[in-house]
Write a protein that holds these residues in place. Sequence first.
Motif, PDB file in Angstrom:
ATOM      1  N   THR A  47      -3.428  10.316   1.428  1.00 28.64           N
ATOM      2  CA  THR A  47      -2.220   9.566   1.049  1.00 28.64           C
ATOM      3  C   THR A  47      -1.158   9.676   2.129  1.00 28.64           C
ATOM      4  O   THR A  47      -0.529   8.692   2.502  1.00 28.64           O
ATOM      5  CB  THR A  47      -1.627  10.125  -0.263  1.00 28.64           C
ATOM      6  N   SER A  93       1.661   3.153   7.548  1.00 28.11           N
ATOM      7  CA  SER A  93       2.469   1.952   7.336  1.00 28.11           C
ATOM      8  C   SER A  93       3.823   2.097   8.027  1.00 28.11           C
ATOM      9  O   SER A  93       4.314   1.172   8.665  1.00 28.11           O
ATOM     10  CB  SER A  93       2.690   1.692   5.847  1.00 28.11           C
ATOM     11  N   GLY A 110       0.794  -1.231   0.000  1.00 25.44           N
ATOM     12  CA  GLY A 110       0.000   0.000   0.000  1.00 25.44           C
ATOM     13  C   GLY A 110       0.821   1.272   0.000  1.00 25.44           C
ATOM     14  O   GLY A 110       0.283   2.368  -0.145  1.00 25.44           O
ATOM     15  N   LEU A 132      -9.852   6.055   2.471  1.00 26.30           N
ATOM     16  CA  LEU A 132     -10.293   5.779   1.096  1.00 26.30           C
ATOM     17  C   LEU A 132     -11.672   6.383   0.850  1.00 26.30           C
ATOM     18  O   LEU A 132     -11.941   6.930  -0.219  1.00 26.30           O
ATOM     19  CB  LEU A 132     -10.302   4.270   0.831  1.00 26.30           C
ATOM     20  N   MET A 164      -2.106   7.442   5.009  1.00 24.40           N
ATOM     21  CA  MET A 164      -1.990   6.004   4.722  1.00 24.40           C
ATOM     22  C   MET A 164      -0.523   5.576   4.682  1.00 24.40           C
ATOM     23  O   MET A 164      -0.152   4.539   5.224  1.00 24.40           O
ATOM     24  CB  MET A 164      -2.710   5.653   3.413  1.00 24.40           C
ATOM     25  N   PRO A 211      -3.897   0.558  10.559  1.00 18.02           N
ATOM     26  CA  PRO A 211      -4.309   0.660   9.158  1.00 18.02           C
ATOM     27  C   PRO A 211      -5.726   0.144   8.936  1.00 18.02           C
ATOM     28  O   PRO A 211      -6.432   0.635   8.076  1.00 18.02           O
ATOM     29  CB  PRO A 211      -3.287  -0.196   8.409  1.00 18.02           C
ATOM     30  N   VAL A 240      -7.108   3.190   6.984  1.00 16.52           N
ATOM     31  CA  VAL A 240      -7.117   3.071   5.515  1.00 16.52           C
ATOM     32  C   VAL A 240      -8.536   3.096   4.918  1.00 16.52           C
ATOM     33  O   VAL A 240      -8.802   3.901   4.032  1.00 16.52           O
ATOM     34  CB  VAL A 240      -6.303   1.838   5.052  1.00 16.52           C
TER      35      VAL A 240
END
Length: 459
Positions: A186, A193, A108, A171, A189, A163, A167
């Motif tokens: 972005t 990670s 990702g 989205l 996200m 996440p 995430v």
Amino acid sequence: GVLLGIWACLFALLFGVVWSITGSECLPGGNLFGIVILFICAVLGGKLVGMIQFPTLPPFPPLLGMLIAGLVLRNVPYVTDAVYIDTEWSAALRNIALAIILTRAGLGLDPSALSRLKAVCVRVAIGPCMVEACVVAVVSHFLLGLPWVWGFILGFVLAAVSPAVVVPSMLLLQKEGYGVEKGIPTLLMAAGSFDDILAITGFSTCLGVAFSTGSTWMNILKGLLEVVGGMVAGLILGLFICCFPSKDQEDLVLRRTIMLLGLSIFSVFFSHVIGFAGAGGLSTLVLAFLAALGWKADKAPVAAMVGRSWDVFQPLLFGLIGSEITIATLSPSTVGLGLACISIGLVIRLLVTFLLVHFGGFNLKEKLFISVAWLPKATVQAAIGSKALDMAREEGDEQLIKFGLDVLTLAVLAILTTAPIGALGIGLAGPRLLKRQVKGQHAHTHTHTHIHMQTDRRV
């Protein structure tokens, strides 16, 4: 009706075959029976919680339902005895889930957004995580009486952002066009990670120190070795996977997915076997990231298939975590002090995040939003929260098992409190705090007509 009949027949046949092979294992009280029942209940629990839908809010994270299903199965009398799960099986299944989480995190990472938001991304990923880990370590040392090393183990378990909550929520916002202009979804996200990588690395290093017998310097050296070794192994495997199912093969996506997951799970387990438990997670992340770089546009179908395998292991992971906690043996003081630790950590995390986003060109509302979005915890807590307990059980030391249970209990408390608050916070704050960007063309044509109108008037 016919369809149900067919399913029932298939299920009966499957059960018959398994029973004839394994015997009592798949009857109530057996290990397989326990795992299957837990899986079914966790899936149902997740579905039920996912159905709680308030207008204008994102759906609740299903993982809450899965966790609660596990908790209920473990704590209802009579049911507890029927649903028995072997601790070694439980640990193995959770490790597979961890490998899949890390693979998804690696796939990702978006390289282009990363290069654009380098500084902010690094700050947001490293700062809050480290500060919260240290704060929790200090607070838990004085409140819960954990030794320093265990304080840091707990700190790193609690410091990772999830996440699984961030995430999907990001989205949703991205689809609606909120904050897209400045790349906030972005950024979060990608930083998410990294935040997890950092927490898992720190956790593995502290775990190595807690369970080791050598001198402190040797342990620090071993921790560094784990990090470097994990990265090198990941690089080698990643390059191998970029070249190895070559593009001209049929069933390319399937083969790539099997290779990727196979190598990930292998590195997580193999690193355990050789005693470098921290290296496996890192190697998995690096190899997934490299694979994604090598496949470029072809990574989407592979990521989708990895997501499918996560759908199978997510209920197992959260169900198994929930079923580790016996409410009868919890002391109210642990729960109370634990919640105090968690909330002190969260407050300081909010402040630190807010301060660190300062120089990223965000306005006040966007900074507030990023701080709120940086709260929810779930996946990593579930994946590593129980690892210390597993290792303590292998050692068989009562004192360590107690510490391990404390860490796990606080991990579960953190999930139960922050996952719903975080999901609601992101859902409520996003549309109110972020600028909405209507699809690019729209705004563009609008300005053009405006200019045209002005020139017409002049004429």
